[in-house]
Design a protein around this motif. Structure first.
Motif, PDB file in Angstrom:
ATOM      1  N   ALA B  17       0.760  -1.317   0.098  1.00 15.47           N
ATOM      2  CA  ALA B  17      -0.131   0.023   0.068  1.00 15.47           C
ATOM      3  C   ALA B  17       0.987   1.479  -0.061  1.00 15.47           C
ATOM      4  O   ALA B  17       0.650   2.293  -0.694  1.00 15.47           O
ATOM      5  CB  ALA B  17      -0.793   0.071   1.051  1.00 15.47           C
ATOM      6  N   ILE B  18       1.904   1.357   1.042  1.00 11.03           N
ATOM      7  CA  ILE B  18       2.840   2.346   0.842  1.00 11.03           C
ATOM      8  C   ILE B  18       3.546   2.617  -0.299  1.00 11.03           C
ATOM      9  O   ILE B  18       3.541   3.730  -0.717  1.00 11.03           O
ATOM     10  CB  ILE B  18       3.620   2.243   2.151  1.00 11.03           C
ATOM     11  N   LEU B  19       3.987   1.457  -0.943  1.00 15.13           N
ATOM     12  CA  LEU B  19       4.592   1.638  -2.156  1.00 15.13           C
ATOM     13  C   LEU B  19       3.599   2.170  -3.436  1.00 15.13           C
ATOM     14  O   LEU B  19       4.028   3.073  -3.969  1.00 15.13           O
ATOM     15  CB  LEU B  19       5.273   0.277  -2.734  1.00 15.13           C
ATOM     16  N   SER B  20       2.487   1.638  -3.454  1.00 13.31           N
ATOM     17  CA  SER B  20       1.447   2.237  -4.446  1.00 13.31           C
ATOM     18  C   SER B  20       1.355   3.540  -4.328  1.00 13.31           C
ATOM     19  O   SER B  20       1.139   4.265  -5.033  1.00 13.31           O
ATOM     20  CB  SER B  20       0.251   1.219  -4.404  1.00 13.31           C
ATOM     21  N   ILE B  27       3.938   9.448 -10.161  1.00 13.32           N
ATOM     22  CA  ILE B  27       3.317   9.647 -11.463  1.00 13.32           C
ATOM     23  C   ILE B  27       2.762  11.061 -11.456  1.00 13.32           C
ATOM     24  O   ILE B  27       2.697  11.694 -12.478  1.00 13.32           O
ATOM     25  CB  ILE B  27       2.497   8.613 -11.904  1.00 13.32           C
ATOM     26  N   SER B  28       1.927  11.439 -10.371  1.00  8.12           N
ATOM     27  CA  SER B  28       1.065  12.483 -10.453  1.00  8.12           C
ATOM     28  C   SER B  28       2.170  13.641 -10.559  1.00  8.12           C
ATOM     29  O   SER B  28       1.578  14.613 -11.270  1.00  8.12           O
ATOM     30  CB  SER B  28       0.571  12.626  -9.196  1.00  8.12           C
ATOM     31  N   ALA B  29       3.140  13.696  -9.904  1.00  4.97           N
ATOM     32  CA  ALA B  29       4.032  14.935  -9.886  1.00  4.97           C
ATOM     33  C   ALA B  29       4.555  15.212 -11.338  1.00  4.97           C
ATOM     34  O   ALA B  29       4.266  16.212 -11.846  1.00  4.97           O
ATOM     35  CB  ALA B  29       5.245  14.485  -8.896  1.00  4.97           C
ATOM     36  N   VAL B  30       5.064  13.912 -12.012  1.00  7.35           N
ATOM     37  CA  VAL B  30       5.544  14.131 -13.260  1.00  7.35           C
ATOM     38  C   VAL B  30       4.164  14.661 -14.290  1.00  7.35           C
ATOM     39  O   VAL B  30       4.296  15.640 -14.821  1.00  7.35           O
ATOM     40  CB  VAL B  30       5.834  12.917 -13.755  1.00  7.35           C
ATOM     41  N   GLU B  31       2.937  14.221 -14.062  1.00  9.13           N
ATOM     42  CA  GLU B  31       1.889  14.407 -14.968  1.00  9.13           C
ATOM     43  C   GLU B  31       1.448  15.633 -14.537  1.00  9.13           C
ATOM     44  O   GLU B  31       1.133  16.737 -15.622  1.00  9.13           O
ATOM     45  CB  GLU B  31       0.882  13.572 -14.630  1.00  9.13           C
ATOM     46  N   THR B  32       1.395  16.283 -13.272  1.00  8.82           N
ATOM     47  CA  THR B  32       1.034  17.721 -13.007  1.00  8.82           C
ATOM     48  C   THR B  32       1.896  18.754 -13.683  1.00  8.82           C
ATOM     49  O   THR B  32       1.601  19.674 -14.144  1.00  8.82           O
ATOM     50  CB  THR B  32       0.845  17.799 -11.385  1.00  8.82           C
ATOM     51  N   ARG B 233      -5.468  15.063  -1.161  1.00  8.91           N
ATOM     52  CA  ARG B 233      -4.791  13.897  -1.571  1.00  8.91           C
ATOM     53  C   ARG B 233      -5.231  13.127  -2.750  1.00  8.91           C
ATOM     54  O   ARG B 233      -4.651  12.749  -3.643  1.00  8.91           O
ATOM     55  CB  ARG B 233      -4.583  12.882  -0.249  1.00  8.91           C
ATOM     56  N   ALA B 234      -6.660  12.981  -2.822  1.00  5.74           N
ATOM     57  CA  ALA B 234      -6.995  11.949  -3.693  1.00  5.74           C
ATOM     58  C   ALA B 234      -7.066  12.937  -5.299  1.00  5.74           C
ATOM     59  O   ALA B 234      -6.606  11.782  -6.343  1.00  5.74           O
ATOM     60  CB  ALA B 234      -8.396  11.764  -3.404  1.00  5.74           C
ATOM     61  N   PHE B 235      -7.314  13.980  -5.299  1.00  3.00           N
ATOM     62  CA  PHE B 235      -7.342  14.735  -6.284  1.00  3.00           C
ATOM     63  C   PHE B 235      -5.977  15.107  -6.843  1.00  3.00           C
ATOM     64  O   PHE B 235      -5.572  14.979  -8.201  1.00  3.00           O
ATOM     65  CB  PHE B 235      -8.119  15.964  -6.425  1.00  3.00           C
ATOM     66  N   LEU B 236      -5.164  15.678  -6.177  1.00 10.11           N
ATOM     67  CA  LEU B 236      -3.736  15.952  -6.634  1.00 10.11           C
ATOM     68  C   LEU B 236      -2.847  14.855  -6.801  1.00 10.11           C
ATOM     69  O   LEU B 236      -2.059  14.821  -7.659  1.00 10.11           O
ATOM     70  CB  LEU B 236      -3.137  16.950  -5.660  1.00 10.11           C
ATOM     71  N   LEU B 237      -2.736  13.945  -6.017  1.00  6.65           N
ATOM     72  CA  LEU B 237      -1.673  13.019  -5.740  1.00  6.65           C
ATOM     73  C   LEU B 237      -2.262  11.549  -6.361  1.00  6.65           C
ATOM     74  O   LEU B 237      -1.581  10.522  -6.690  1.00  6.65           O
ATOM     75  CB  LEU B 237      -1.047  12.564  -4.654  1.00  6.65           C
ATOM     76  N   GLY B 238      -3.554  11.430  -6.392  1.00  6.36           N
ATOM     77  CA  GLY B 238      -4.002   9.884  -6.910  1.00  6.36           C
ATOM     78  C   GLY B 238      -4.850   9.857  -8.305  1.00  6.36           C
ATOM     79  O   GLY B 238      -4.253   9.374  -9.183  1.00  6.36           O
ATOM     80  N   ARG B 239      -5.564  10.731  -8.544  1.00 10.04           N
ATOM     81  CA  ARG B 239      -6.444  10.823  -9.646  1.00 10.04           C
ATOM     82  C   ARG B 239      -5.447  11.048 -10.861  1.00 10.04           C
ATOM     83  O   ARG B 239      -5.615  10.691 -12.178  1.00 10.04           O
ATOM     84  CB  ARG B 239      -7.608  11.636  -9.615  1.00 10.04           C
ATOM     85  N   MET B 240      -4.627  12.460 -10.699  1.00 12.03           N
ATOM     86  CA  MET B 240      -3.690  12.701 -11.642  1.00 12.03           C
ATOM     87  C   MET B 240      -2.945  11.390 -12.257  1.00 12.03           C
ATOM     88  O   MET B 240      -3.057  11.306 -13.582  1.00 12.03           O
ATOM     89  CB  MET B 240      -2.698  13.757 -11.134  1.00 12.03           C
TER      90      MET B 240
END
Lengths: 368, 469, 122
Positions: B17-20, B27-32, B233-240
């Motif tokens: 879970a932590i790893l995921s 991935i979010s950071a790159v995409e953002t 958390r969900a929108f910035l780091l998850g869904r992106m």
């Protein structure tokens, strides 16, 4: 003291590997967390300061710009007062943030005014050396800087460097290509559309809308012939040419558009039907009627939609067959036509000659 | 021996879970960063004023919303986009919503042919339009009560437009919301965009006036603050990240745009589930996979839609309870796609991830707690081990939240006021202790209700006013 | 020369309003600046300007609402010039229906604006 320390070391050494790992990770997270917190604090105060500084400078540059515009006169290239402002801004322009703010200020006004004032703003862009920074951006290795540079040059109508801009027309990033296209059209109007001749990539709907919006700012009478684009192998170019034909009422293009009714791409065929309707090309109605049932359902829908404005009394018998068509859109179109014709009974129909008057706006008390 | 296996499973679950989380965040950071670059010079003004920009219908179901309906509709009508209309579906409200709308917007009943491609509950009073040209974009439909999904389906049937934006009626959409959301549909040429999801931001305590967001504040209540952090958390780091992987499984019911034709093709919203917003996306994706069409579900990270979050534990719990049941229902209904290679990312990554880390996480956590209790009662606990594990997960959670806050500062920086930074930090520290137990309880109850409590009532969310002046 | 003529400018672009303020003050008008429709209405009520210049698209309360407020609520016939951007033709028509006197499409020339103001004030 030393005892406790020794105890901890021993405890750690004796613990299973998984527990050791957990302790190490915990320590790591704790250190990360503390640094993150400090960074957050630093970041927030930097952002706040930056915003404050920006507001101060924006105000300053705004009044400088206005002063520049009002201290000029027709006899001199640059008055003494203007010279002072130009020198000051020139110096500020060496700083990246300040440069950005100056450009923002110039554009904020330039987008809203025309005539002398707009020309004067452009002159200031040259005099302060901002143009040099702008053209320099074209050579950047980062695509976003190139794109931003092209956009800036387009906004200030800088034609001198157009060769350097055109050189980027096949840039691998579509964002850059899009800026080049907009640059060409903004500065050279319809002539700028020549890039369509060679375009390999697809021109997205978004790009098409943007280009058409730019074109609509000019009342240029030198409309290009769309024929070559209507024949293009690039489907998106054909669709774009159809939009141009429609907006600029290019009745001359009708033969070329009629050919598109057999185009392999469905969207082209659908748009062609609609555009022919808009242009009022009555001869294609019979052409389409002949093999209507062999056509795709979306083409049929487009056909009847187009008929809403193209029907003649002679179409009644034909339309009557479709009055209860299984497709909802077709049924709606046909019924709309009959309603407008004022037909209750198919045998004794009359055409309602007076067009429906648009709803009056007199009761508009409060607008949103 | 059995103990070892259980412990190993727990450990593997936590570690993965932590790893995921870390991977998704990266991935979010790159995409953002990429998104920010691309959007730094886009001109939305042209799309906004162009008469050939595609037409969009905003569909907003309303049930007993009399308190704010007039104001909410006015705010929806003030969007800066040219080709759009607003369809308000009054879902059999028992209050005077309809009368209020008729009065405020000079509505009259009109004959309106409806293409009933999706079966819905019948109309009650019918379809209304305004006689005032200022409100020509407004369509009000009055129908018999059938729930949110049914109301949305009615909207889908009625909409004459190519795209539909399904939203909650009490949402505040920013002026540029529609043109930003429609962009992916227009600029993607290599695949078909079937839907685009937006970000939901929490509007509690924010100053909203005349349909405009004037001032962003952080609410006092810890439960709402916790949700703010959770949403970030969900929108910035998850869904992106999920959008980058093209594996987005859910679009918030509060704000999403759909390609109408595809939505109708798959039969619209499912009226039998409580998680209709997730279910329709899964079904649309499944349909596209089965048709073998290249497609995409897009995601726009800009804060465009602001809504009120529950500020009482009771409503909060019933909301989460419903979400849990919605997830279970959707995953069960589409069991076929899970771990199925024919469904690519959808079947091999998205579905398993949701199953394990969303669906099963609360179950695993409760099991863990029971096991812990068992050890405790039998004095098997090695307290030093317990403490280090708890410490580790706590520190990770907090650090992750702080990274979220930093991401927010670097991107949208909505909470500008001095002092909010500290308050958000405190929330990051307190949330795992104070909010999380309630979320866990709600999820556990959702599981219980789903399997054992057959006549559960729909959790009602009593809404408070959007405008707080 | 009678008393100084008062001009209300409702415009959310700060540079443009600064530019026009300088220009019109130089020509002898007294300027009131509003950054949104709401402020514009307040200024109309407090100072009853001799002419109103308003942008159509403004935050909070649009230019259209300003016009309708002036014409229908306050029932005064002060000349109103609206500024519109490309693509807002529909809005311009609405503005005229509500009682706008004249319109200028952005980008416009400040000189032309001042000529139109002079003409309307006569």
């Amino acid at each position: 003291m030393a005892n406790i320390y020794q105890y901890c070391i021993d405890y750690f050494n004796d613990a299973p590997i998984i527990i050791q790992l957990s302790w190490v990770l915990s320590a790591l997270f704790a250190v990360t967390l503390i640094s993150l917190i400090f960074y957050l604090k630093f970041l927030r105060s930097t952002l706040r300061t930056k915003e404050r500084i920006q507001n101060v400078y924006l105000k300053k540059y705004e009044s400088d710009l206005i002063e520049y515009l009002y201290s000029g006169n027709e006899d001199e290239e640059m008055t003494k007062e203007q010279g002072i402002i130009v020198n000051y801004l020139h110096k500020c322009a060496q700083n990246r943030l300040k440069r950005k703010l100056i450009i923002t200020t110039l554009l904020k006004l330039r987008n809203e005014v025309s005539g002398e004032t707009a020309d004067a703003i452009k002159r200031l862009y040259y005099q302060t050396g901002l143009i040099d920074y702008g053209t320099l951006k074209l050579r950047s290795k980062k695509w976003e800087i190139v794109a931003r540079g092209i956009k800036e040059l387009a906004q200030f109508d800088v034609t001198e460097v157009h060769y350097n801009v055109i050189a980027q027309i096949n840039h691998p990033k579509k964002e850059v290509r899009r800026e080049v296209q907009m640059y060409l059209v903004k500065l050279f109007h319809f002539k700028g559309l020549d890039f369509l001749d060679l375009l390999k990539s697809q021109l997205s709907e978004w790009d098409q809308i943007q280009l058409l919006e730019i074109l609509q700012n000019f009342d240029d009478q030198n409309l290009p012939s769309t024929t070559k684009w209507l024949r293009s192998k690039n489907t998106s170019v054909v669709l774009f040419a159809l939009k141009i034909a429609k907006i600029y009422n290019q009745y001359d293009a009708k033969d070329e558009i009629i050919k598109l009714l057999e185009h392999p791409d469905l969207n082209v065929r659908i748009d062609a039907i609609a555009v022919l309707g808009d242009l009022g090309v009555f001869e294609m109605v019979d052409l389409l009627k002949n093999n209507l049932n062999e056509k795709d359902i979306d083409e049929q829908i487009a056909f009847f939609k187009m008929m809403e404005n193209m029907y003649t009394p002679s179409d009644v018998d034909f339309l009557f067959e479709y009055m209860n068509h299984e497709n909802f859109d077709i049924k709606v179109s046909v019924n709309k036509i009959f309603k407008e014709m004022n037909i209750q009974d198919a045998s004794k129909f009359q055409i309602n000659t007076a067009p429906e008057s648009p709803p009056s706006s007199t009761n508009l008390i409060q607008a949103s | 021996m059995i103990n070892n296996i259980i412990e190993f499973l727990f450990f593997a679950f936590s570690l993965s879970a932590i790893l995921s989380y870390i991977i998704l965040a990266l991935i979010s950071a790159v995409e953002t960063i990429d998104y920010m670059k691309k959007n730094s010079f886009v001109n939305y003004k042209e799309i906004l004023s162009s008469s050939i920009s595609p037409s969009i219908s905003i569909i907003a179901p309303a049930y007993n919303e009399t308190l704010n309906i007039v104001e909410n509709v006015r705010s929806l009508l003030s969007n800066h986009y040219v080709n759009y209309d607003v369809i308000i579906v009054n879902d059999g409200s028992k209050d005077d919503s309809l009368e209020k709308l008729i009065k405020a917007y000079d509505l009259v009943k009109v004959d309106y042919l409806i293409n009933s491609q999706i079966p819905t509950k019948p109309l009650r009073e019918g379809v209304f339009k305004s006689t005032n040209p200022a409100f020509e974009k407004l369509i009000v439909v009055d129908k018999e009560n059938g729930g949110k999904a049914d109301a949305l389906n009615t909207g889908l049937n009625i909409s004459p437009n190519k795209y539909v934006a399904c939203i909650d009626v009490d949402c505040l959409l920013l002026e540029e919301a529609l043109q930003k959301m429609i962009k992916p549909f227009l600029e993607t040429t290599d695949s078909k965009v079937i839907a685009a999801g937006g970000v939901i931001r929490i509007a509690n305590s924010c100053v909203i006036k005349d349909g405009k967001l004037l001032d962003v504040n952080l609410p006092k209540s810890l439960i709402v603050r916790g949700q703010i952090l959770e949403y970030l958390r969900a929108f910035l780091l998850g869904r992106m990240a999920w959008s980058k992987l093209n594996g987005l499984l859910v679009i918030s019911g509060a704000f999403g745009i759909f390609d109408k034709k595809t939505a109708i093709e798959v039969g619209g919203y499912d009226t039998k589930t409580v998680g209709e917003d997730m279910e329709i996306i899964v079904r649309m994706r499944r349909h596209m996979e089965e048709q073998k069409v290249k497609y995409k579900v897009a995601y726009i990270p800009d804060p465009l839609c602001w809504t009120e979050a529950p500020d009482s534990y009771k409503i909060f719990i019933s909301q989460r309870n419903r979400w849990t049941r919605g997830t279970i229902e959707t995953l069960r209904k589409h069991r076929k796609i899970g771990f199925n290679r024919d469904y690519h990312t959808l079947g091999l990554i998205s579905y398993p991830y949701w199953l394990i880390y969303e669906r099963l996480a609360p179950v695993i956590e409760v099991t863990g707690l029971i096991y812990f209790l068992y050890l405790l009662l039998n004095h098997f606990i090695r307290w030093d081990y317990a403490i280090v594990f708890i410490l580790l997960s706590y520190l990770f959670t907090v650090a992750f939240s702080v990274i979220t806050i930093i991401t927010e500062e670097l991107t949208y920086h909505q909470y500008k006021k001095k002092g909010i930074g500290f308050q958000l930090l405190m929330t990051a520290f307190l949330e795992p202790i104070i909010n999380h137990p309630f979320i866990l309880y709600a999820a556990a109850k959702g599981n219980y209700d789903y399997y054992f409590n057959k006549k559960i009532k729909w959790g009602e969310m009593t809404r408070k006013g959007m405008s707080n002046d | 020369m009678s008393e100084v003529k008062k001009v209300l400018l409702a415009e959310d672009n700060s540079v443009l309003s600064l530019l026009l303020k300088f220009k019109l003050e130089k020509e002898g008008y007294q300027l009131f600046i509003a950054v949104n429709g709401k402020e514009a209405i307040e200024i109309v009520e407090a100072h009853s300007p001799d002419i109103i210049l308003t942008d159509i698209m403004m935050p909070f309360v649009s230019g259209l609402e300003v016009i309708s407020h002036v014409r229908y609520k306050l029932e005064i016939q002060t000349p109103i010039i609206v500024f519109s951007s490309a693509g807002q033709e529909e809005m311009v028509i609405k503005a005229f229906n509500l009682g706008a006197t004249d319109f200028m499409s952005k980008p416009f020339s400040p000189n032309e604006l001042s000529i139109r103001i002079k003409r309307l004030m006569r």
